[in-house]
Design a protein around this motif. Structure first.
Motif, short mmCIF file in Angstrom:
data_model
loop_
_atom_site.label_atom_id
_atom_site.label_comp_id
_atom_site.label_asym_id
_atom_site.label_seq_id
_atom_site.Cartn_x
_atom_site.Cartn_y
_atom_site.Cartn_z
N MET A 7 0.84 -1.20 0.00
CA MET A 7 0.00 0.00 0.00
C MET A 7 0.88 1.25 0.00
N GLY A 8 1.87 1.25 0.89
CA GLY A 8 2.79 2.39 0.95
C GLY A 8 3.49 2.59 -0.37
N VAL A 9 3.92 1.48 -0.99
CA VAL A 9 4.60 1.56 -2.28
C VAL A 9 3.70 2.21 -3.31
N LEU A 10 2.42 1.79 -3.32
CA LEU A 10 1.49 2.30 -4.33
C LEU A 10 1.20 3.78 -4.12
N VAL A 11 0.95 4.14 -2.85
CA VAL A 11 0.65 5.54 -2.55
C VAL A 11 1.80 6.41 -3.03
N ASN A 12 2.99 5.94 -2.71
CA ASN A 12 4.20 6.65 -3.09
C ASN A 12 4.31 6.78 -4.62
N LEU A 13 4.02 5.65 -5.30
CA LEU A 13 4.13 5.61 -6.76
C LEU A 13 3.15 6.58 -7.42
N ILE A 14 1.92 6.55 -6.92
CA ILE A 14 0.90 7.40 -7.54
C ILE A 14 1.30 8.86 -7.41
N ARG A 15 1.76 9.21 -6.19
CA ARG A 15 2.17 10.59 -5.96
C ARG A 15 3.36 10.96 -6.84
N ARG A 16 4.35 10.05 -6.90
CA ARG A 16 5.57 10.35 -7.64
C ARG A 16 5.30 10.47 -9.13
N LEU A 17 4.49 9.52 -9.65
CA LEU A 17 4.17 9.57 -11.07
C LEU A 17 3.44 10.86 -11.41
N ASN A 18 2.52 11.23 -10.53
CA ASN A 18 1.74 12.42 -10.78
C ASN A 18 2.63 13.66 -10.85
N ASP A 19 3.57 13.76 -9.91
CA ASP A 19 4.40 14.96 -9.86
C ASP A 19 5.49 14.93 -10.91
#
Lengths: 267, 295, 154
Positions: free
Chosen positions: B200-212
């Protein structure tokens, strides 16, 4: 509710109407899907590899069951035929009987039933599960038409495989009949083949048999793909759809066989 | 790539939740008067949404409120009964099939199950949209696929089949596939459901990072309150076919409505009842005891 | 799913086997190999009664198959059956006084046309007419004649 016969009547009428509408809607969806499948044939030409994979899935993987069944059906036909024909002193006609039964009826029909059971059910389950696991939806969102990419190659794979499998079935069956008739029961080899060649007509019998199996290939793969595509995307829905594929394909093949036989051979 | 410069004025206009039309060009997805029903049940009954460009917008609500349906409506897989949805200025449901497909190549969608093609390897799954929609040489496709897989941390898993992946890994592969064509936006369907805390942490991080990093617009649909609040720039809360609340995470937390409080705090009873609508229990039990005699 | 190369080979083998089976059915099982098709030349013969002779029935000389029945028509002027035979071009030498008979293979077998060659030096060409014919034997007629004869004797 016993005292309300009128209500029961309306109830059953409504249920009948519901069933009828439901069936009509399914038939309509089935034809729309078929149109969409055929509409994908141009894009299939650009991707022959997809067709290749499906001929493998439907055709090559069915060869074993077809060859074994054909062999045994031919052998049994020969045994039973010899029993009846020898009572009339016409054992020499055994070859004709075996070959005619195979190329006209048993080859196309039994092959279609076996393909419906082996490949048709697998197609339905595959498509149904792809739907249940959102793979079809996923393709759509990737701007790929799942009907063109997934269903069309399978449809043509079935259409191409069926007559070839039926020809294999008949050829192996004739050989099986030959082994039993000539090898085991002592029918004259020359009479077996020459009577067969005299009586079996290429256009009347062989070509008509191929036409039959093309029709069956069309219907069986169509039903299998539609049931998969129309399945309720749950494990129960897919299992029901798979059963329906086998039942409906078998009924359609047997019914169509009667119609085709009447059209082709019934003067 | 779309410009990434949301004007402050427009943002304020959207955040206030009153003057939606002032959002202007910085709204990528505009939903107006959306009405959609399924099986006799109204799922959306006049919903208006503005999803800003370059931001992570979350749409939340209890299960069964049609969050996945909303994504399918935006992607043009479903057709609304009335109202319209604009994506990047194009009315999704007025497009021809070819135009819709062209629009979809600029959208990525992450399905709850991942929706990977089970008969293709991880590499081929990610390469699939590239092979379908580009005429790039195989060497170029290889490079692009490896870059995308690297971004989700699964370059080493490229030869595995989807059946060999865990749920979290499958979702990351699907994410790599969704970004393969460098879309302008990604729709995430319940990305956090059924994940262990680490993935979950990995995904949250990924979504944020990809977005930015890639200046994507992200639309996250979820009922997971904590993680959604952590990731979203802006939130919509939907229930009963209506937008119940909208605002930044802070605004939503401060929302005085009973309903929103119940949803956010996860209280078992409140405006949303614990019981599915039914006749009173006593009547139900009495009827059941009568039935055998009736038949 | 096997690798592409294996896949291609398997599918190729399957299709080859399928076509081979079709070829076998066409050449060994059916009459396609015996079918002289559009080739060959035609002879005609008139019969009072063709019995149950069928189109495509074999035409033999001395038991050897030389052609097949192409058409059976009714001649309304002479109230006779006009049978067209198609003879394999290999068998060019059929004398003009050849006799055409309709025989039955076995007791219940199919009927065929048997040609017994005459002694003439002149051979029939395309469209030639076989003057001498012997009709099919009809079982009921034979039994009738037999009973009639018996009655006369007794």
């Amino acid at each position: 509710m016993v005292g309300k016969p009128r209500q029961i009547m309306f109830e059953s009428l409504a249920r009948l109407g519901h069933l009828g509408l439901h069936a009509l809607a399914r038939i309509g969806r089935g034809h729309l899907l078929l149109l969409a499948i055929l509409g994908g044939s141009a894009s299939l030409a650009a991707r022959p590899r997809l067709l290749l994979a499906q001929i493998y899935n439907i055709g090559v993987l069915s060869v074993l069951i077809i060859v074994v069944s054909g062999l045994f059906v031919g052998m049994v036909l020969s045994l039973q035929g010899h029993y009846v024909l020898s009572q009339f002193g016409a054992a020499e006609s055994l070859g004709v009987m075996v070959a005619a039964s195979l190329v006209r009826e048993l080859g196309p029909v039994v092959t279609a039933l076996l393909v419906a059971g082996r490949a048709g059910s697998a197609l339905t389950a595959e498509i149904g599960l792809m739907k249940a696991t959102e793979q079809l939806s996923g393709l759509e969102m990737m701007a790929v038409d799942p009907v063109k990419r997934i269903l069309t190659p399978r449809f043509f794979g079935g259409l191409v495989s069926m007559p070839l499998l039926a020809a294999l079935f008949s050829a192996v069956g004739v050989m099986g009949g030959y082994f039993v008739g000539v090898g085991l029961l002592g029918v004259d080899e020359g009479a077996f083949w020459s009577q067969m060649q005299n009586k079996i007509d290429f256009r009347e019998d062989i070509v008509n048999g191929v036409i039959k199996s093309l029709v069956f290939g069309w219907v069986v793969t169509w039903i299998a793909l539609f049931e998969g595509h129309d399945a309720t995307p749950t494990s129960e829905g897919v299992s029901r759809a798979t059963t329906r594929t086998v039942v409906h394909s078998a009924l359609a093949v047997l019914g169509l066989d009667f119609v085709l036989t009447a059209l082709m051979f019934g003067d | 790539m779309e410009p990434h410069s949301p004007r402050d004025s427009s943002e304020a206009g959207t955040l206030s939740g009153v003057r939606l039309d002032e959002a202007g060009d910085d709204v990528l997805v505009r939903v107006r008067g959306l009405v959609f029903g399924h099986g006799g049940r109204r799922i959306f009954d006049g919903v208006d949404l503005d999803l800003p460009r370059g931001k992570v917008t979350a749409v939340m609500g209890p299960s069964g409120t049609g969050k996945t349906t909303l994504l399918k409506l935006i992607g043009g897989q479903l057709r609304p009964e009335s109202g319209h949805i604009e994506v990047d200025g194009q009315d999704v449901h007025a497009l021809s099939k070819a135009e819709l497909f062209r629009l979809r190549t600029r959208m990525g969608m992450l399905f709850q199950s991942g929706a990977l093609l089970t008969d293709l390897s991880v590499f081929d799954n990610v390469a699939y949209p590239l092979r379908e929609h580009t005429t790039l040489p195989e060497s170029m496709i290889r490079k692009l696929v490896l870059i995308k897989l690297e971004a989700v941390g699964l370059r080493g898993a490229r030869d595995l089949m989807p059946g060999e992946l865990s749920g979290g890994m499958a979702r990351r592969v699907a994410l790599a596939r969704a970004i393969a064509l460098d879309p302008m936006m990604i729709l995430y369907d319940e990305p956090f459901t059924g994940q262990d805390p680490i993935s979950m942490g990995v995904l949250v991080n990924l979504i944020r990072r990809l977005n930015d990093a890639s200046r994507l617009t992200s639309i996250v649909v979820s009922h997971d309150v904590a993680d959604t609040l952590a990731i979203a720039d802006y939130l919509y809360v939907i229930a009963g076919g209506q937008v119940m609340a909208r605002g930044t995470p802070a605004e939503i937390r401060a929302n005085p409505s009973d309903w929103v409080t119940q949803f956010m705090e996860g209280l078992p009873d409140g405006p949303v009842h614990f019981h599915y609508p039914a006749v009173p229990l006593a009547g139900d039990l009495l009827e059941a005891s009568l039935e055998p005699g009736d038949a | 799913m096997p690798r592409l190369r294996t896949l291609e080979i398997m599918v190729g083998a399957f299709m080859a086997a399928g076509f081979l089976a079709l070829f076998f059915l066409a050449m060994e099982v059916s009459n396609l190999s015996a079918d002289v098709g559009g080739e060959g030349y035609r002879l005609q013969a008139r019969f009072e009664n063709v019995g149950s002779l069928k189109v495509r029935a074999p035409v033999t000389i001395a038991g050897v198959r030389v052609g097949r029945v192409e058409a059976i028509d009714f001649d309304p002027q002479r109230f006779e059956a006009l049978v067209t035979l198609r003879i394999d071009p290999r068998y060019r030498q059929i004398p003009e006084d050849t006799i055409a008979s309709i025989f039955t293979a076995g007791l219940l077998g199919e009927q065929y046309v048997s040609l017994s060659a005459g002694g003439s030096e002149v051979n029939l060409g395309d469209g030639g007419l076989l003057e001498q014919t012997q009709s099919a034997l009809v079982l009921e007629q034979m039994i009738g004649q037999f009973l009639f004869k018996k009655a006369e004797e007794g």
